[in-house]
Enzyme design. Structure first.
Site, PDB file in Angstrom:
ATOM      1  N   GLU A 282       0.906   3.773   1.759  1.00  0.00           N
ATOM      2  CA  GLU A 282       1.443   4.247   3.196  1.00  0.00           C
ATOM      3  C   GLU A 282       2.558   3.216   3.717  1.00  0.00           C
ATOM      4  O   GLU A 282       3.502   3.797   4.185  1.00  0.00           O
ATOM      5  CB  GLU A 282       0.266   3.922   4.038  1.00  0.00           C
ATOM      6  CG  GLU A 282      -0.934   4.901   3.798  1.00  0.00           C
ATOM      7  CD  GLU A 282      -2.095   4.014   3.191  1.00  0.00           C
ATOM      8  OE1 GLU A 282      -1.851   3.747   2.219  1.00  0.00           O
ATOM      9  OE2 GLU A 282      -2.959   4.133   3.716  1.00  0.00           O
TER      10      GLU A 282
ATOM     11  N   HIS B 141       0.839  -1.284   0.062  1.00  0.00           N
ATOM     12  CA  HIS B 141       0.068  -0.167   0.052  1.00  0.00           C
ATOM     13  C   HIS B 141       0.773   1.162   0.129  1.00  0.00           C
ATOM     14  O   HIS B 141       2.096   1.155   0.487  1.00  0.00           O
ATOM     15  CB  HIS B 141      -0.818  -0.139   1.161  1.00  0.00           C
ATOM     16  CG  HIS B 141      -2.077  -1.114   1.285  1.00  0.00           C
ATOM     17  ND1 HIS B 141      -3.143  -0.951   2.261  1.00  0.00           N
ATOM     18  CD2 HIS B 141      -2.302  -2.083   0.499  1.00  0.00           C
ATOM     19  CE1 HIS B 141      -3.761  -2.153   2.150  1.00  0.00           C
ATOM     20  NE2 HIS B 141      -3.283  -2.736   1.029  1.00  0.00           N
TER      21      HIS B 141
END
Length: 145
Positions: A48, A46
């Site tokens: 993040e 992801h």
């Protein structure tokens, strides 16, 4: 947020779900990236997670003390946990994710008594733009498959 949105657009061009993120400290970008789960065949890739890893590498520490994370979509529980462990100072995000979010939706990880560290959370930054990018991405996928 412009950096995160640019990374989200780049992710969409790669065929990834358009989520982008950036880690900054004192106004300096330490890392910026977009989702790469399909490209890397990695469910943890992801945006993040990628920027947390890269920022930690950049500063040479597993703790991102004094760092802020900007992301276009509310982080999932996995990403919220990583932010807690990394000691992110502030989280700014665009669109809420009622189905998969872990911050203001779903698990609300930072509100749990077992949460080690909770960043200050600021939702809704360029929310309409971030949400529309996601809607358009999935709308296109539905019509082409």
């Amino acid at each position: 947020m412009e950096i995160a949105l640019a990374e989200a657009r780049a992710a969409a061009e790669r065929g990834e779900v358009p989520v982008g993120a950036a880690v900054l400290r004192d106004g300096v970008v330490l890392a910026a990236d977009g989702n790469r789960t399909r490209e890397r065949n990695d469910p943890t890739a992801h945006a993040e997670m990628l920027v947390i890893r890269a920022a930690c590498e950049t500063i040479g520490s597993e703790r991102l003390i004094g760092c802020d994370l900007w992301v276009t979509l509310e982080p999932c529980p996995m990403c919220a946990t990583a932010m807690s462990f990394a000691r992110i100072r502030r989280l700014y995000f665009g669109a809420e994710d009622p189905k998969g979010g872990g911050v203001v939706s779903g698990a609300r990880l930072f509100d749990q008594p077992t949460c080690h560290h909770a960043p200050d959370v600021y939702p809704g930054f360029r929310e309409r733009e971030a949400a529309e990018m996601l809607r358009a991405f999935f709308r296109e996928r539905r019509h082409t498959t």
